[in-house]
Write a protein that holds these residues in place. Structure first.
Motif, PDB file in Angstrom:
ATOM      1  N   UNK A  65      -0.420  -5.186   4.208  1.00 11.90           N
ATOM      2  CA  UNK A  65      -0.046  -3.791   4.354  1.00 11.90           C
ATOM      3  C   UNK A  65       0.632  -3.210   3.131  1.00 11.90           C
ATOM      4  N   UNK A  66       1.491  -4.013   2.478  1.00 11.53           N
ATOM      5  CA  UNK A  66       2.296  -3.474   1.391  1.00 11.53           C
ATOM      6  C   UNK A  66       1.886  -4.004   0.030  1.00 11.53           C
ATOM      7  N   UNK A  67       1.871  -5.302  -0.207  1.00 12.64           N
ATOM      8  CA  UNK A  67       1.433  -5.802  -1.505  1.00 12.64           C
ATOM      9  C   UNK A  67       0.043  -5.257  -1.839  1.00 12.64           C
ATOM     10  N   UNK A  68      -0.849  -5.252  -0.856  1.00  7.09           N
ATOM     11  CA  UNK A  68      -2.224  -4.843  -1.121  1.00  7.09           C
ATOM     12  C   UNK A  68      -2.438  -3.337  -0.951  1.00  7.09           C
ATOM     13  N   UNK A  69      -2.343  -2.852   0.267  1.00  4.19           N
ATOM     14  CA  UNK A  69      -2.735  -1.462   0.522  1.00  4.19           C
ATOM     15  C   UNK A  69      -1.732  -0.445  -0.028  1.00  4.19           C
ATOM     16  N   UNK A  70      -0.458  -0.822  -0.099  1.00  2.00           N
ATOM     17  CA  UNK A  70       0.537   0.121  -0.615  1.00  2.00           C
ATOM     18  C   UNK A  70       0.766  -0.040  -2.118  1.00  2.00           C
ATOM     19  N   UNK A  71       1.264  -1.188  -2.560  1.00  2.00           N
ATOM     20  CA  UNK A  71       1.587  -1.357  -3.973  1.00  2.00           C
ATOM     21  C   UNK A  71       0.340  -1.335  -4.859  1.00  2.00           C
ATOM     22  N   UNK A  72      -0.737  -1.976  -4.419  1.00  2.00           N
ATOM     23  CA  UNK A  72      -1.934  -2.051  -5.266  1.00  2.00           C
ATOM     24  C   UNK A  72      -2.771  -0.782  -5.216  1.00  2.00           C
ATOM     25  N   UNK A  73      -2.869  -0.147  -4.035  1.00  2.00           N
ATOM     26  CA  UNK A  73      -3.824   0.967  -3.877  1.00  2.00           C
ATOM     27  C   UNK A  73      -3.193   2.291  -3.465  1.00  2.00           C
ATOM     28  N   UNK A  74      -1.912   2.311  -3.167  1.00  2.00           N
ATOM     29  CA  UNK A  74      -1.251   3.564  -2.775  1.00  2.00           C
ATOM     30  C   UNK A  74      -1.997   4.255  -1.634  1.00  2.00           C
ATOM     31  N   UNK A  75      -2.338   3.470  -0.621  1.00  2.00           N
ATOM     32  CA  UNK A  75      -3.123   3.993   0.497  1.00  2.00           C
ATOM     33  C   UNK A  75      -2.276   4.764   1.500  1.00  2.00           C
ATOM     34  N   UNK A  76      -0.953   4.765   1.333  1.00  2.00           N
ATOM     35  CA  UNK A  76      -0.063   5.566   2.175  1.00  2.00           C
ATOM     36  C   UNK A  76       1.255   5.718   1.437  1.00  2.00           C
ATOM     37  N   UNK A  77       2.183   6.451   2.038  1.00  2.00           N
ATOM     38  CA  UNK A  77       3.487   6.664   1.426  1.00  2.00           C
ATOM     39  C   UNK A  77       4.578   6.170   2.365  1.00  2.00           C
ATOM     40  N   UNK A  78       5.719   5.836   1.777  1.00  2.00           N
ATOM     41  CA  UNK A  78       6.855   5.416   2.577  1.00  2.00           C
ATOM     42  C   UNK A  78       8.133   5.690   1.787  1.00  2.00           C
ATOM     43  N   UNK A  79       9.277   5.380   2.371  1.00  2.00           N
ATOM     44  CA  UNK A  79      10.550   5.608   1.699  1.00  2.00           C
ATOM     45  C   UNK A  79      10.816   4.493   0.686  1.00  2.00           C
ATOM     46  N   UNK A  80      11.701   4.759  -0.227  1.00  2.00           N
ATOM     47  CA  UNK A  80      12.056   3.754  -1.238  1.00  2.00           C
ATOM     48  C   UNK A  80      12.719   2.541  -0.585  1.00  2.00           C
ATOM     49  N   UNK A 255     -11.682   1.624  -1.937  1.00  2.00           N
ATOM     50  CA  UNK A 255     -10.415   0.881  -1.968  1.00  2.00           C
ATOM     51  C   UNK A 255      -9.192   1.693  -1.567  1.00  2.00           C
ATOM     52  N   UNK A 256      -9.255   3.007  -1.659  1.00  2.00           N
ATOM     53  CA  UNK A 256      -8.066   3.817  -1.432  1.00  2.00           C
ATOM     54  C   UNK A 256      -7.695   4.039   0.009  1.00  2.00           C
ATOM     55  N   UNK A 257      -8.494   3.550   0.943  1.00  2.00           N
ATOM     56  CA  UNK A 257      -8.226   3.793   2.356  1.00  2.00           C
ATOM     57  C   UNK A 257      -7.186   2.832   2.911  1.00  2.00           C
ATOM     58  N   UNK A 258      -6.336   3.325   3.813  1.00  2.00           N
ATOM     59  CA  UNK A 258      -5.387   2.464   4.511  1.00  2.00           C
ATOM     60  C   UNK A 258      -6.093   1.619   5.557  1.00  2.00           C
ATOM     61  N   UNK A 259      -7.341   1.970   5.844  1.00  2.00           N
ATOM     62  CA  UNK A 259      -8.122   1.261   6.861  1.00  2.00           C
ATOM     63  C   UNK A 259      -9.270   0.523   6.184  1.00  2.00           C
ATOM     64  N   UNK A 260      -9.435  -0.768   6.532  1.00  2.00           N
ATOM     65  CA  UNK A 260     -10.536  -1.527   5.960  1.00  2.00           C
ATOM     66  C   UNK A 260     -11.629  -1.825   6.979  1.00  2.00           C
ATOM     67  N   UNK A 261     -11.306  -1.819   8.256  1.00  2.00           N
ATOM     68  CA  UNK A 261     -12.325  -1.916   9.298  1.00  2.00           C
ATOM     69  C   UNK A 261     -12.859  -0.524   9.588  1.00  2.00           C
TER      70      UNK A 261
END
Length: 307
Positions: A65-80, A255-261
């Motif tokens: 969820x985070x190492x891949x979809x967030x940090x690598x691809x910025x597929x969503x946003x969250x707080x610091x 790659x930019x999607x938060x969803x892979x299925x």
């Protein structure tokens, strides 16, 4: 040996043998695997298995969820704050820091299944793509030119530099918890060494090998819905083991999607958790798959690329 604890130690030196395995530096990695043999000494209990399974699940989500979809691809946003919490949980997986992970993964997408892809099973073979690549001098380094957006956070830089401290703290906490349970709840049948071996060593090794199957197996076995420039595959078994990462051909298509299925029947546990977190206001702006990107894209020979 400083490099066991400080990833920047020696980083400024010349990379004379980029593909040579640094055997001294990988001693802890080898030790992690050998320590799993401790199961024959410490025995097993239901609570040790439950802790191992829980830590597998929590840390797998932190990676996917985070190492891949967030940090690598910025597929969503969250707080610091939450960004740092899941960076720490990801580091507890013993898969190095978030900057290192994101840099290598972004370069993988740039050069997937070419000579410049450091872990392509098509170019370099299974063993190298599964774990050989990151044991090398080149694999230890971080291409900071592709993670400028992440380097602006000093807490992430610090965590990335001393990432080993997190799993060491987790191992110590598990051992201490086992000691306390043995003393205050002996009926549970566990102890410090047992929780350490099952909760840390076994859980971490299984987590690691499940994660890296996406590098090795998901580029060799499965189906190809989309005619991507690489050999990425969709594999339902790997998707179950990795909480949705096995829909790898889908991911390389967009790659930019938060969803892979992409389809309703393509189980993607990571996405379901992210949706729940979004409902709670913890994350937001989950990037969807555009409708125009969901259709089957045929291979050049007219087939659908399925194997």
């Amino acid at each position: 040996m400083r490099q066991w604890f400080d990833t920047e130690a020696g980083a400024e030196g010349p990379d004379r043998s980029p593909e040579r395995i640094d055997w001294l530096r990988v001693v802890p990695f080898i030790g992690l695997h050998l320590a799993c043999l401790g199961v024959f000494v410490v025995g097993v209990s239901w609570i040790a298995l439950a802790v191992a399974a829980a830590l597998y699940a929590v840390r797998m989500f932190a990676i996917t969820g985070f190492y891949h979809r967030y940090f690598s691809h910025k597929a969503f946003r969250t707080s610091r704050g939450l960004q740092f919490v899941f960076a720490v949980l990801g580091a507890a997986s013993v898969q190095r820091g978030p900057l290192w992970w994101a840099a290598h993964h972004r370069n993988h997408h740039r050069h997937s299944d070419t000579a410049r892809d450091v872990h392509s099973p098509v170019v370099r073979g299974f063993v190298w793509s599964h774990m050989g690549w990151f044991l090398t001098n080149h694999g230890f380094r971080t291409d900071r030119s592709v993670i400028r957006d992440l380097e602006r956070f000093p807490e992430l830089r610090l965590l990335d530099r001393f990432d080993i401290l997190v799993p060491v703290a987790l191992a110590a906490a598990l051992y201490g918890s086992g000691v306390l349970l043995e003393r205050h709840a002996p009926g549970l049948g566990t102890n410090g060494p047992q929780l350490l071996v099952w909760g840390f060593f076994v859980s971490t090794v299984v987590l690691f090998h499940a994660t890296v199957t996406i590098n090795s197996l998901a580029h060799r076995w499965g189906s190809r819905r989309f005619a991507t420039r690489d050999n990425s595959r969709n594999n339902w078994l790997l998707a179950l083991l990795t909480f949705g990462e096995g829909w790898h051909n889908n991911h390389h298509h967009f790659p930019g999607s938060a969803r892979q299925g992409f389809r309703w029947w393509e189980v993607d546990l990571t996405y379901y958790v992210l949706r729940t977190m979004a409902a709670l206001g913890l994350v937001w702006d989950l990037k969807p798959v555009p409708a125009a990107m969901r259709g089957v894209r045929r291979m050049p020979d007219g087939s659908d690329g399925r194997t």
